[in-house]
Design an enzyme around this catalytic site. Structure first.
Site, mmCIF file in Angstrom:
data_model
loop_
_atom_site.group_PDB
_atom_site.id
_atom_site.type_symbol
_atom_site.label_atom_id
_atom_site.label_comp_id
_atom_site.label_asym_id
_atom_site.label_seq_id
_atom_site.Cartn_x
_atom_site.Cartn_y
_atom_site.Cartn_z
ATOM 1 N N GLU A 73 33.237 -11.143 57.520
ATOM 2 C CA GLU A 73 33.276 -12.381 56.720
ATOM 3 C C GLU A 73 32.534 -12.254 55.391
ATOM 4 O OE1 GLU A 73 33.153 -16.287 58.887
ATOM 5 O OE2 GLU A 73 32.577 -15.001 60.539
ATOM 6 N N HIS A 81 33.987 4.761 79.083
ATOM 7 C CA HIS A 81 35.048 4.950 80.084
ATOM 8 C C HIS A 81 36.432 4.832 79.471
ATOM 9 C CE1 HIS A 81 32.127 4.988 83.372
ATOM 10 N NE2 HIS A 81 31.465 4.125 82.602
ATOM 11 N N LYS A 101 43.165 -22.585 58.582
ATOM 12 C CA LYS A 101 42.884 -23.898 59.188
ATOM 13 C C LYS A 101 43.797 -24.966 58.573
ATOM 14 C CE LYS A 101 38.111 -23.104 60.699
ATOM 15 N NZ LYS A 101 36.691 -23.422 60.590
HETATM 16 C C1 F6R Z 1 32.311 -19.491 58.540
HETATM 17 C C2 F6R Z 1 32.315 -18.937 59.881
HETATM 18 C C3 F6R Z 1 33.464 -19.237 60.789
HETATM 19 C C4 F6R Z 1 33.298 -20.636 61.440
HETATM 20 C C5 F6R Z 1 34.454 -20.935 62.398
HETATM 21 C C6 F6R Z 1 34.264 -22.241 63.159
HETATM 22 O O1 F6R Z 1 31.043 -19.222 57.950
HETATM 23 O O2 F6R Z 1 31.432 -18.225 60.219
HETATM 24 O O3 F6R Z 1 33.486 -18.246 61.786
HETATM 25 O O4 F6R Z 1 32.081 -20.686 62.112
HETATM 26 O O5 F6R Z 1 35.661 -20.991 61.685
HETATM 27 O O6 F6R Z 1 33.945 -23.296 62.316
HETATM 28 P P1 F6R Z 1 32.697 -24.226 62.709
HETATM 29 O O7 F6R Z 1 31.522 -23.296 62.809
HETATM 30 O O8 F6R Z 1 32.561 -25.186 61.583
HETATM 31 O O9 F6R Z 1 33.046 -24.869 64.004
#
Ligand code: F6R
Length: 343
Positions: A217, A233, A328
């Site tokens: 990320e 393994h 998203k």
């Molecule tokens: C962004 C990050 C992502 C979010 C994930 C879930 O910095 O690390 O992995 O954590 O998309 O979103 P949240 O944490 O807001 O539920």
């Protein structure tokens, strides 16, 4: 959230752990076990909590998906729904299903729909400060999960360990520190290489995952993780056929802890020996500190710095996660279209 300096956000980890050490345990019903539901940078707080619970003989499961595992309806754990934004659909669905099944839910969030749902439903809501990337809020999120555990009774107080971890992380993150120097050396070794992180079942397992995801990320860089003894393994066999490639482009970082099972410590050494000819570089980082939490956080601190160093070398904005946000958005769009078609 692009534009917010990830170095600055990352540097607050020590402060976050210190604030967590001061957090008052919330009022929650007693529970001997928990199910932490969350994704990505939020969900990994459950992986750390699970290792700490195991040290104290308690079982904490982590659910990273939609709905609720079937066993939870029977075993009735405390359900800790963790979403930094409060808007992650998998976590919201898990929390709703847990409530429908009559389980006790605790929310951990900085706001969003999860905070609203908690207020409407009367669930205890452990608020964490907003304005960070979820992955840069690990100290706050983990601190809240541990507070829920302490309050419910599935984990003894981690306050002392949180304070130790805070001081250790601060010293590793300080300008001119050995932590900074180590991270620079590791980034030099890993620059231009696909990173593979090897931990082992127990303390270094969530840390190996955290290194991988932080490198993905922050640096927008391919990385994977695996655990001993299992990788000995299967995965260890996989380094030969494409050795002409892996010898040029793969670097393996091994994460160790002084309390690793002696056979695991031996396996780490032998695995390094057997893989060193098949990949471009192998190296090792060992935890520091006394408590389990501090040892894990010492490795997290170095991994976070390595991911930022690699981001710098790749010339990318470490804070931005445009693909996650785009995905998203597409999911929301496609789901709305499907729902409209169905009505
Ligand atoms: C962004 C990050 C992502 C979010 C994930 C879930 O910095 O690390 O992995 O954590 O998309 O979103 P949240 O944490 O807001 O539920």
């Amino acid at each position: 959230m692009s534009g917010i300096d990830m170095w600055e956000m990352t540097a607050t980890l020590g402060e976050q752990l210190r604030a967590a050490a001061r957090r008052e345990p919330p009022e929650v019903p007693a529970a001997s076990t928990a199910l932490v539901c969350g994704m990505g940078g939020s969900g990994i707080s459950g992986d750390f909590a699970s290792v700490l619970a195991e040290v104290h003989g308690r079982r904490v499961a982590v659910h990273k998906g939609y709905g609720l595992p079937r066993w939870a309806r029977e075993e009735r754990p405390q359900v800790v729904a963790v979403s930094y934004s409060g808007n992650t659909e998998e976590t919201l669905e898990a929390a709703r299903e847990a409530a429908t099944a009559g389980l006790d839910v605790v929310a951990v969030t900085s706001g969003g729909e999860l905070a609203e749902l908690a207020a409407e439903s009367g669930w205890p809501c452990l608020q964490v400060p907003g304005g960070l990337q979820p992955r840069a809020a690990l100290g706050h999120l983990l601190g809240a999960v541990l507070a829920a555990g302490e309050a419910a009774g599935w984990l003894p107080s981690q306050r002392q360990a949180l304070s130790e971890a805070a001081d250790l992380v601060d010293s590793l993150h300080a300008q001119g520190s050995t932590g900074r120097a180590l991270a620079t050396d590791l980034a030099d070794a890993l620059d231009g290489r696909i990173v593979v992180v090897y931990g082992s079942v127990g303390l270094t397992a969530p840390v190996a995952q955290r290194w991988k995801t932080q490198i993905n990320e922050n640096a927008k860089w391919p990385a994977w993780w695996s655990l001993l003894p299992e990788l000995d393994h299967n995965e260890i066999v996989g380094w030969s056929s494409l050795a002409h490639l892996t010898r040029r482009v793969v670097g393996i970082v091994t994460l160790t802890d002084h309390a690793d099972h002696p056979q695991v410590a031996l396996r780490h050494r032998l695995t390094q020996r057997l893989t060193s000819g098949e990949v471009a570089w192998v190296g090792e980082v060992t935890s520091l500190g006394e408590s389990e939490l501090a040892r894990m956080m010492s490795l997290v601190a170095v991994g976070d710095l390595v991911s930022l160093e690699l981001a710098g070398r790749a010339g990318v904005d470490a804070a931005a996660v445009e693909v996650i946000e785009r995905l998203k958005q597409l999911m929301r769009h496609e789901t709305a279209r499907k729902d409209q078609g169905e009505t």
